[in-house]
Each structure stands twice: as C-alpha cells, then as structure tokens.
Scaffold this motif. Structure first.
Motif, PDB file in Angstrom:
ATOM      1  N   LEU A 143       6.397   2.541   7.808  1.00  0.00           N
ATOM      2  CA  LEU A 143       6.330   1.582   7.435  1.00  0.00           C
ATOM      3  C   LEU A 143       4.969   3.097   6.425  1.00  0.00           C
ATOM      4  O   LEU A 143       3.928   2.968   7.821  1.00  0.00           O
ATOM      5  CB  LEU A 143       5.605   0.973   7.670  1.00  0.00           C
ATOM      6  CG  LEU A 143       5.216  -0.626   7.159  1.00  0.00           C
ATOM      7  CD1 LEU A 143       5.148  -1.782   7.956  1.00  0.00           C
ATOM      8  CD2 LEU A 143       2.896  -0.021   7.281  1.00  0.00           C
ATOM      9  N   THR A 144       5.179   2.775   5.111  1.00  0.00           N
ATOM     10  CA  THR A 144       3.491   3.417   4.730  1.00  0.00           C
ATOM     11  C   THR A 144       2.495   2.381   3.815  1.00  0.00           C
ATOM     12  O   THR A 144       3.351   1.510   3.318  1.00  0.00           O
ATOM     13  CB  THR A 144       4.124   4.007   3.169  1.00  0.00           C
ATOM     14  OG1 THR A 144       5.016   5.329   3.891  1.00  0.00           O
ATOM     15  CG2 THR A 144       2.925   5.939   2.919  1.00  0.00           C
ATOM     16  N   ARG A 147     -11.774   5.645  -2.377  1.00  0.00           N
ATOM     17  CA  ARG A 147     -10.769   6.369  -2.525  1.00  0.00           C
ATOM     18  C   ARG A 147      -9.830   5.159  -1.998  1.00  0.00           C
ATOM     19  O   ARG A 147      -9.938   4.427  -1.240  1.00  0.00           O
ATOM     20  CB  ARG A 147     -10.734   7.205  -2.127  1.00  0.00           C
ATOM     21  CG  ARG A 147     -11.076   7.521  -0.459  1.00  0.00           C
ATOM     22  CD  ARG A 147     -11.521   9.057  -0.037  1.00  0.00           C
ATOM     23  NE  ARG A 147     -11.600   9.527   1.012  1.00  0.00           N
ATOM     24  CZ  ARG A 147     -10.726   9.273   2.137  1.00  0.00           C
ATOM     25  NH1 ARG A 147      -9.456   9.346   2.310  1.00  0.00           N
ATOM     26  NH2 ARG A 147     -10.725  10.052   3.398  1.00  0.00           N
ATOM     27  N   GLU A 148      -8.321   5.972  -2.374  1.00  0.00           N
ATOM     28  CA  GLU A 148      -7.445   5.822  -1.738  1.00  0.00           C
ATOM     29  C   GLU A 148      -6.771   6.449  -0.461  1.00  0.00           C
ATOM     30  O   GLU A 148      -6.781   7.792  -1.003  1.00  0.00           O
ATOM     31  CB  GLU A 148      -5.969   4.819  -2.390  1.00  0.00           C
ATOM     32  CG  GLU A 148      -6.547   3.906  -3.713  1.00  0.00           C
ATOM     33  CD  GLU A 148      -5.312   2.825  -3.909  1.00  0.00           C
ATOM     34  OE1 GLU A 148      -4.724   3.793  -4.377  1.00  0.00           O
ATOM     35  OE2 GLU A 148      -5.327   2.394  -4.315  1.00  0.00           O
ATOM     36  N   LYS A 149      -6.059   5.945   0.670  1.00  0.00           N
ATOM     37  CA  LYS A 149      -5.571   6.683   1.123  1.00  0.00           C
ATOM     38  C   LYS A 149      -4.031   6.082   1.853  1.00  0.00           C
ATOM     39  O   LYS A 149      -4.130   4.775   2.198  1.00  0.00           O
ATOM     40  CB  LYS A 149      -6.640   7.380   2.091  1.00  0.00           C
ATOM     41  CG  LYS A 149      -5.447   8.091   3.643  1.00  0.00           C
ATOM     42  CD  LYS A 149      -6.551   7.739   4.929  1.00  0.00           C
ATOM     43  CE  LYS A 149      -6.281   8.746   5.986  1.00  0.00           C
ATOM     44  NZ  LYS A 149      -7.119   9.013   7.298  1.00  0.00           N
ATOM     45  N   GLU A 150      -3.161   7.291   1.810  1.00  0.00           N
ATOM     46  CA  GLU A 150      -1.821   6.428   2.513  1.00  0.00           C
ATOM     47  C   GLU A 150      -1.477   6.831   4.042  1.00  0.00           C
ATOM     48  O   GLU A 150      -1.526   7.784   4.328  1.00  0.00           O
ATOM     49  CB  GLU A 150      -0.525   6.889   1.213  1.00  0.00           C
ATOM     50  CG  GLU A 150      -0.581   6.240  -0.001  1.00  0.00           C
ATOM     51  CD  GLU A 150       0.828   6.962  -0.400  1.00  0.00           C
ATOM     52  OE1 GLU A 150       1.571   7.956   0.519  1.00  0.00           O
ATOM     53  OE2 GLU A 150       1.051   6.802  -1.617  1.00  0.00           O
ATOM     54  N   GLU A 180      -4.619  -3.060   7.249  1.00  0.00           N
ATOM     55  CA  GLU A 180      -4.417  -4.263   6.039  1.00  0.00           C
ATOM     56  C   GLU A 180      -4.780  -2.877   4.632  1.00  0.00           C
ATOM     57  O   GLU A 180      -5.425  -2.096   4.241  1.00  0.00           O
ATOM     58  CB  GLU A 180      -5.112  -5.162   5.911  1.00  0.00           C
ATOM     59  CG  GLU A 180      -5.726  -6.149   6.317  1.00  0.00           C
ATOM     60  CD  GLU A 180      -6.148  -6.932   5.854  1.00  0.00           C
ATOM     61  OE1 GLU A 180      -7.134  -7.534   5.055  1.00  0.00           O
ATOM     62  OE2 GLU A 180      -6.640  -8.383   7.085  1.00  0.00           O
ATOM     63  N   GLY A 181      -3.415  -3.070   3.948  1.00  0.00           N
ATOM     64  CA  GLY A 181      -3.147  -2.398   2.518  1.00  0.00           C
ATOM     65  C   GLY A 181      -1.816  -2.932   2.045  1.00  0.00           C
ATOM     66  O   GLY A 181      -1.538  -3.689   2.650  1.00  0.00           O
ATOM     67  N   THR A 182      -1.688  -2.163   0.966  1.00  0.00           N
ATOM     68  CA  THR A 182      -0.933  -2.424   0.213  1.00  0.00           C
ATOM     69  C   THR A 182       0.625  -1.401   0.839  1.00  0.00           C
ATOM     70  O   THR A 182       0.598  -0.001   1.266  1.00  0.00           O
ATOM     71  CB  THR A 182      -0.842  -2.051  -1.012  1.00  0.00           C
ATOM     72  OG1 THR A 182      -1.882  -2.437  -1.757  1.00  0.00           O
ATOM     73  CG2 THR A 182       0.175  -2.652  -2.077  1.00  0.00           C
TER      74      THR A 182
END
Length: 154
Positions: free
Chosen positions: A125-126, A134-137, A114-116
């Motif tokens: 799809l990223t 923290r955020e991670k792509e 799940e994420g943006t």
C-alpha cells in the motif's frame, strides 16, 4: 464468535440490499457490545439501522444454543465518515482518499500514518504523506497493517 455472528447477520443485511461493513464484539467497562456496521450508497439512516437491529435481535433470539451466551447490548449503525477499510473492495474504493493506517511495528519510527492512498497491490500500500511543505511517498507491507480507515483531513 464474530465470524458466527457475521454469518447470521449477512443474510439479514443482504435482504435489505445493504453492505455489511463490520461486526465487532467488545467489552467496555462491565458491559459487552455487539456492534454491527452497515452502509449503502448515499449512506444509511437511523430508521434503516433500527429495522436491521430488530431483525438481528429476532434472529439471535431464535438460535439455540445462543451464539453469545453472556448479556450484551446490540448496536447497529453507519460506519461513519471514518469508515474502516476491511475488505479488498474497501481499499480499492479508497484509492485517492485520505486514510489512516496503524501498523504492527514502526516504519521510520512511527506506527500511525495518515495520507492519501496512492497505490495498492496485493502486497503493498503506498501513501502520499505531506511533511510540512513537501510530499513524500511511503510504501507499506500490507501484512504489517493492523488497521486502516478513512480519515478526515484537517
């Protein structure tokens, strides 16, 4: 069978200027369900679902041979807050939204994320995922995505 039903249902949904989001034919316990999900800008209400259900039922009864030979329950509803992402337009409209994806095989040891939805190309799809503070792509191969839907962020 689902494609046949979609072809029957699409003109009915178009007549009301609604969007056909999805059609599924599933067995739950001993019963079969033909579920049709419809939507429109601003959302769909119960009266609109009932109207479409009545038209679908009438049309299905007119077709010979019956496209669904076994007994089933017809359900017409809104896709809800966790709307599935099926068509390319669904994905495009979801850019910037919080989504859930299920994969055919694990990526980094997981099959569900799940994420943006940050970015979308024809092949990838990223997602921007929050891990603690923290955020991670993470980039996913679209061919490896089994299901995708909007998600509610808690």
């Amino acid at each position: 069978m689902v494609d046949t039903v979609k072809n029957i249902v699409q003109p009915i949904v178009d007549e009301f200027q609604f969007e056909l989001v999805d059609v599924e034919f599933v067995k739950e316990g001993k019963n079969w369900f033909l579920r049709t999900y419809i939507d429109k800008p601003g959302g769909i209400d119960i009266e609109e679902c009932a109207l479409v259900s009545e038209k679908i039922s009438e049309r299905m009864d007119q077709i010979d041979p019956d496209p669904i030979p076994q007994a089933y329950f017809l359900e017409v509803s809104s896709p809800g807050a966790e709307r599935p992402l099926k068509k390319e337009a669904d994905y495009q409209n979801a850019i910037g939204s919080y989504i859930n994806i299920s994969l055919y095989e694990p990526v980094e040891g997981q099959k569900v994320y799940e994420g943006t939805l940050k970015d979308l190309t024809e092949g990838t799809l990223t997602l921007t995922i929050r891990i603690k503070t923290r955020e991670k792509e993470i980039e996913f191969d679209r061919k490896k995505i089994a299901k995708a839907r909007l998600a509610i962020k808690f």
